[in-house]
Scaffold this motif. Structure first.
Motif, PDB file in Angstrom:
ATOM      1  N   ASN A 246       0.865  -1.178   0.000  1.00  0.00           N
ATOM      2  CA  ASN A 246       0.000   0.000   0.000  1.00  0.00           C
ATOM      3  C   ASN A 246       0.903   1.230   0.000  1.00  0.00           C
ATOM      4  O   ASN A 246       1.396   1.669   1.037  1.00  0.00           O
ATOM      5  CB  ASN A 246      -0.907  -0.017   1.240  1.00  0.00           C
ATOM      6  N   ASP A 247       1.149   1.776  -1.187  1.00  0.00           N
ATOM      7  CA  ASP A 247       2.113   2.872  -1.333  1.00  0.00           C
ATOM      8  C   ASP A 247       1.739   4.083  -0.489  1.00  0.00           C
ATOM      9  O   ASP A 247       2.608   4.728   0.116  1.00  0.00           O
ATOM     10  CB  ASP A 247       2.221   3.298  -2.807  1.00  0.00           C
ATOM     11  N   PHE A 248       0.443   4.393  -0.445  1.00  0.00           N
ATOM     12  CA  PHE A 248       0.021   5.567   0.325  1.00  0.00           C
ATOM     13  C   PHE A 248       0.285   5.365   1.811  1.00  0.00           C
ATOM     14  O   PHE A 248       0.803   6.255   2.496  1.00  0.00           O
ATOM     15  CB  PHE A 248      -1.466   5.855   0.093  1.00  0.00           C
ATOM     16  N   LEU A 249      -0.040   4.174   2.333  1.00  0.00           N
ATOM     17  CA  LEU A 249       0.218   3.883   3.740  1.00  0.00           C
ATOM     18  C   LEU A 249       1.706   3.981   4.043  1.00  0.00           C
ATOM     19  O   LEU A 249       2.106   4.567   5.064  1.00  0.00           O
ATOM     20  CB  LEU A 249      -0.302   2.486   4.097  1.00  0.00           C
ATOM     21  N   MET A 250       2.552   3.422   3.178  1.00  0.00           N
ATOM     22  CA  MET A 250       3.993   3.465   3.411  1.00  0.00           C
ATOM     23  C   MET A 250       4.521   4.906   3.383  1.00  0.00           C
ATOM     24  O   MET A 250       5.412   5.266   4.165  1.00  0.00           O
ATOM     25  CB  MET A 250       4.722   2.616   2.372  1.00  0.00           C
ATOM     26  N   GLU A 251       3.963   5.727   2.509  1.00  0.00           N
ATOM     27  CA  GLU A 251       4.363   7.142   2.478  1.00  0.00           C
ATOM     28  C   GLU A 251       4.025   7.830   3.796  1.00  0.00           C
ATOM     29  O   GLU A 251       4.814   8.609   4.331  1.00  0.00           O
ATOM     30  CB  GLU A 251       3.672   7.857   1.315  1.00  0.00           C
ATOM     31  N   ARG A 252       2.831   7.537   4.333  1.00  0.00           N
ATOM     32  CA  ARG A 252       2.422   8.156   5.585  1.00  0.00           C
ATOM     33  C   ARG A 252       3.302   7.663   6.750  1.00  0.00           C
ATOM     34  O   ARG A 252       3.655   8.427   7.642  1.00  0.00           O
ATOM     35  CB  ARG A 252       0.941   7.851   5.889  1.00  0.00           C
ATOM     36  N   ILE A 253       3.673   6.375   6.726  1.00  0.00           N
ATOM     37  CA  ILE A 253       4.546   5.839   7.769  1.00  0.00           C
ATOM     38  C   ILE A 253       5.917   6.503   7.689  1.00  0.00           C
ATOM     39  O   ILE A 253       6.486   6.924   8.713  1.00  0.00           O
ATOM     40  CB  ILE A 253       4.669   4.305   7.640  1.00  0.00           C
ATOM     41  N   LYS A 254       6.470   6.616   6.480  1.00  0.00           N
ATOM     42  CA  LYS A 254       7.795   7.219   6.320  1.00  0.00           C
ATOM     43  C   LYS A 254       7.793   8.698   6.710  1.00  0.00           C
ATOM     44  O   LYS A 254       8.810   9.240   7.133  1.00  0.00           O
ATOM     45  CB  LYS A 254       8.265   7.057   4.870  1.00  0.00           C
ATOM     46  N   THR A 255       6.632   9.342   6.578  1.00  0.00           N
ATOM     47  CA  THR A 255       6.522  10.759   6.964  1.00  0.00           C
ATOM     48  C   THR A 255       6.470  10.915   8.476  1.00  0.00           C
ATOM     49  O   THR A 255       7.064  11.834   9.044  1.00  0.00           O
ATOM     50  CB  THR A 255       5.261  11.387   6.331  1.00  0.00           C
ATOM     51  N   THR A 256       5.772  10.016   9.164  1.00  0.00           N
ATOM     52  CA  THR A 256       5.576  10.173  10.610  1.00  0.00           C
ATOM     53  C   THR A 256       6.662   9.493  11.438  1.00  0.00           C
ATOM     54  O   THR A 256       6.926   9.897  12.573  1.00  0.00           O
ATOM     55  CB  THR A 256       4.207   9.596  11.036  1.00  0.00           C
TER      56      THR A 256
ATOM     57  N   LEU B 145      10.526   8.733  12.065  1.00  0.00           N
ATOM     58  CA  LEU B 145      11.782   9.400  11.708  1.00  0.00           C
ATOM     59  C   LEU B 145      12.935   8.416  11.517  1.00  0.00           C
ATOM     60  O   LEU B 145      13.995   8.795  11.031  1.00  0.00           O
ATOM     61  CB  LEU B 145      12.147  10.428  12.789  1.00  0.00           C
ATOM     62  N   ALA B 146      12.753   7.152  11.870  1.00  0.00           N
ATOM     63  CA  ALA B 146      13.804   6.151  11.701  1.00  0.00           C
ATOM     64  C   ALA B 146      13.901   5.715  10.238  1.00  0.00           C
ATOM     65  O   ALA B 146      13.039   6.042   9.409  1.00  0.00           O
ATOM     66  CB  ALA B 146      13.522   4.954  12.597  1.00  0.00           C
ATOM     67  N   GLU B 147      14.963   4.953   9.922  1.00  0.00           N
ATOM     68  CA  GLU B 147      15.152   4.446   8.565  1.00  0.00           C
ATOM     69  C   GLU B 147      14.233   3.245   8.318  1.00  0.00           C
ATOM     70  O   GLU B 147      14.282   2.258   9.043  1.00  0.00           O
ATOM     71  CB  GLU B 147      16.613   4.019   8.368  1.00  0.00           C
ATOM     72  N   ILE B 148      13.393   3.344   7.292  1.00  0.00           N
ATOM     73  CA  ILE B 148      12.469   2.267   6.935  1.00  0.00           C
ATOM     74  C   ILE B 148      13.120   1.393   5.866  1.00  0.00           C
ATOM     75  O   ILE B 148      13.525   1.888   4.812  1.00  0.00           O
ATOM     76  CB  ILE B 148      11.141   2.837   6.396  1.00  0.00           C
ATOM     77  N   VAL B 149      13.222   0.091   6.142  1.00  0.00           N
ATOM     78  CA  VAL B 149      13.851  -0.846   5.204  1.00  0.00           C
ATOM     79  C   VAL B 149      12.811  -1.852   4.737  1.00  0.00           C
ATOM     80  O   VAL B 149      12.223  -2.569   5.544  1.00  0.00           O
ATOM     81  CB  VAL B 149      15.035  -1.585   5.864  1.00  0.00           C
ATOM     82  N   VAL B 150      12.587  -1.904   3.430  1.00  0.00           N
ATOM     83  CA  VAL B 150      11.672  -2.879   2.834  1.00  0.00           C
ATOM     84  C   VAL B 150      12.527  -3.950   2.158  1.00  0.00           C
ATOM     85  O   VAL B 150      13.290  -3.640   1.240  1.00  0.00           O
ATOM     86  CB  VAL B 150      10.728  -2.216   1.819  1.00  0.00           C
ATOM     87  N   PRO B 151      12.431  -5.214   2.588  1.00  0.00           N
ATOM     88  CA  PRO B 151      13.292  -6.269   2.037  1.00  0.00           C
ATOM     89  C   PRO B 151      12.777  -6.782   0.701  1.00  0.00           C
ATOM     90  O   PRO B 151      11.865  -6.205   0.096  1.00  0.00           O
ATOM     91  CB  PRO B 151      13.219  -7.354   3.117  1.00  0.00           C
ATOM     92  N   ASP B 152      13.342  -7.915   0.242  1.00  0.00           N
ATOM     93  CA  ASP B 152      12.893  -8.494  -1.020  1.00  0.00           C
ATOM     94  C   ASP B 152      11.503  -9.117  -0.862  1.00  0.00           C
ATOM     95  O   ASP B 152      11.006  -9.317   0.243  1.00  0.00           O
ATOM     96  CB  ASP B 152      13.891  -9.542  -1.525  1.00  0.00           C
ATOM     97  N   LYS B 153      10.890  -9.429  -2.010  1.00  0.00           N
ATOM     98  CA  LYS B 153       9.501  -9.876  -2.062  1.00  0.00           C
ATOM     99  C   LYS B 153       9.253 -11.127  -1.212  1.00  0.00           C
ATOM    100  O   LYS B 153       8.233 -11.236  -0.527  1.00  0.00           O
ATOM    101  CB  LYS B 153       9.114 -10.140  -3.523  1.00  0.00           C
ATOM    102  N   LYS B 154      10.202 -12.079  -1.223  1.00  0.00           N
ATOM    103  CA  LYS B 154      10.023 -13.306  -0.455  1.00  0.00           C
ATOM    104  C   LYS B 154       9.923 -13.021   1.034  1.00  0.00           C
ATOM    105  O   LYS B 154       9.090 -13.593   1.736  1.00  0.00           O
ATOM    106  CB  LYS B 154      11.178 -14.275  -0.721  1.00  0.00           C
ATOM    107  N   VAL B 155      10.786 -12.142   1.528  1.00  0.00           N
ATOM    108  CA  VAL B 155      10.767 -11.843   2.970  1.00  0.00           C
ATOM    109  C   VAL B 155       9.523 -11.042   3.318  1.00  0.00           C
ATOM    110  O   VAL B 155       8.892 -11.270   4.358  1.00  0.00           O
ATOM    111  CB  VAL B 155      12.053 -11.093   3.394  1.00  0.00           C
ATOM    112  N   ILE B 156       9.138 -10.095   2.457  1.00  0.00           N
ATOM    113  CA  ILE B 156       7.908  -9.319   2.679  1.00  0.00           C
ATOM    114  C   ILE B 156       6.723 -10.252   2.890  1.00  0.00           C
ATOM    115  O   ILE B 156       5.955 -10.100   3.840  1.00  0.00           O
ATOM    116  CB  ILE B 156       7.614  -8.384   1.482  1.00  0.00           C
ATOM    117  N   GLU B 157       6.575 -11.224   2.007  1.00  0.00           N
ATOM    118  CA  GLU B 157       5.360 -12.035   1.960  1.00  0.00           C
ATOM    119  C   GLU B 157       5.411 -13.283   2.835  1.00  0.00           C
ATOM    120  O   GLU B 157       4.365 -13.780   3.248  1.00  0.00           O
ATOM    121  CB  GLU B 157       5.055 -12.430   0.522  1.00  0.00           C
ATOM    122  N   PHE B 158       6.631 -13.789   3.136  1.00  0.00           N
ATOM    123  CA  PHE B 158       6.706 -15.091   3.790  1.00  0.00           C
ATOM    124  C   PHE B 158       7.488 -15.095   5.090  1.00  0.00           C
ATOM    125  O   PHE B 158       7.780 -16.165   5.624  1.00  0.00           O
ATOM    126  CB  PHE B 158       7.323 -16.115   2.814  1.00  0.00           C
ATOM    127  N   LYS B 159       7.809 -13.928   5.629  1.00  0.00           N
ATOM    128  CA  LYS B 159       8.576 -13.886   6.877  1.00  0.00           C
ATOM    129  C   LYS B 159       7.836 -14.605   8.009  1.00  0.00           C
ATOM    130  O   LYS B 159       8.427 -15.382   8.748  1.00  0.00           O
ATOM    131  CB  LYS B 159       8.852 -12.437   7.278  1.00  0.00           C
TER     132      LYS B 159
END
Length: 324
Positions: A296-306, A308-322
């Protein structure tokens, strides 16, 4: 009885997970191994199998059925999961030590020492011909814990390079180290609410958050959401959420207002981002973010705005199957 060598340096395991938002069943064949005295992982094969309308309907309303129907579905669902596993094993020529199955949560009321995840382990094992480890939450709940989030020890052992591990699934949950202890709790509902809003428009989910982006913020609803008693609990106290809490607190609040669905989605994304910002207070920190909410690009934009820490999005496998 299933026995394994607790001192082994490698395990080959199939993880099986069904999230609250009923997206489907996640299967992940993983290799866990020790290297330089640290546990590591490899996701060898992974697949998500979407639920049919039959299974979506059976699982979404099961809490309203009688005991006989409940137990029958528990067995039938276990046999179904076992068949999915058998097909997955044959397709990928897998040789696993055992299966680790979470099942699907029907009840989660830790204040009453009650949590139930269906999917009979015996039925799964009978179909896939492998030992099955299951029923992860109930002992913790019986001992006075919350039984959720599920994977903080995995976060600690496998993702220690991150200061926070944040998962955006049916619910947002987080884990982190604090004064030598692993702290983990549910932050707020995410996809279980946003998908329900979007389904009223005939879509399964808000693709990339475009509907939320086109909406307008309602300060009144945002304030009421943030004032719910759950969000006033001490941030690092044991606390978790379930479908029951959403039905009792969130949807009744929405019903008090006449508001367009897009505006409600926009407002709810802001609520999620605000609650996450309360949980992540460090600025010089790395935050691993996984789960379906990442798309959800809009949600991620709002999270990155609010946040202040570094947000790290991993590869697709880790996103979906962690979690699986």
């Amino acid at each position: 009885m299933f026995m394994t060598n607790i001192n082994a340096k490698e395990y080959k395991v199939i993880g099986l997970m069904s999230g609250t938002s009923l997206d489907g069943v996640d299967l992940a064949f993983c290799r866990f191994f020790v290297d330089n005295n640290k546990w590591n992982y490899e996701i060898v094969h992974a697949q998500t199998i979407e639920y049919t309308s039959h299974w979506k309907n059976r699982l979404s309303s099961l809490e309203e059925e009688n005991a006989m129907v409940f137990q029958q579905v528990n067995t039938d669902y276990g046999l179904y999961l076992g068949q999915l596993l058998s097909d997955f094993i044959v397709k990928n020529n897998i040789k696993a030590d055992f299966v680790s199955s979470h099942g699907h949560t029907i009840f989660h009321q830790p204040e009453s020492k009650l949590t139930v995840q269906i999917g009979s382990g015996a039925a799964i094992s009978a179909n896939c011909k492998l030992p099955v480890v299951c029923d992860f939450r109930t002992l913790d709940v019986a001992l006075g814990g919350q039984g959720a989030p599920l994977v903080p020890i995995g976060d600690k052992l496998l993702f220690s390079e991150y200061d926070y591990c944040l998962n955006l699934g049916g619910f947002a949950n987080i884990s982190f180290e604090e004064q030598g202890k692993r702290i983990a709790y549910d932050i707020c509902p995410v996809n279980i609410v946003m998908n329900a809003i979007t389904e009223k428009t005939g879509l399964a989910y808000d693709d990339k958050g475009e509907k939320a982006r086109s909406g307008m913020l309602s300060a009144y609803i945002l304030n009421e959401l943030n004032q719910l008693p759950y969000f006033k609990k001490v941030p690092n106290s044991p606390k978790s959420l379930g479908k029951e809490w959403v039905l009792e607190n969130v949807f009744p609040l929405f019903s008090q207002y006449e508001i367009a669905d897009n505006d409600l989605l926009n407002t709810y994304c802001e609520h999620i981002a605000y609650q996450i910002s309360k949980a992540i207070k460090q600025t010089k920190a790395k935050v691993l973010v996984t789960g379906g909410g990442v798309y959800n690009d809009f949600l991620m934009e709002r999270i990155k705005t609010t946040v202040l820490a570094e947000i790290v999005v991993p590869d697709k496998k880790v996103i979906e199957f962690k979690e699986a």
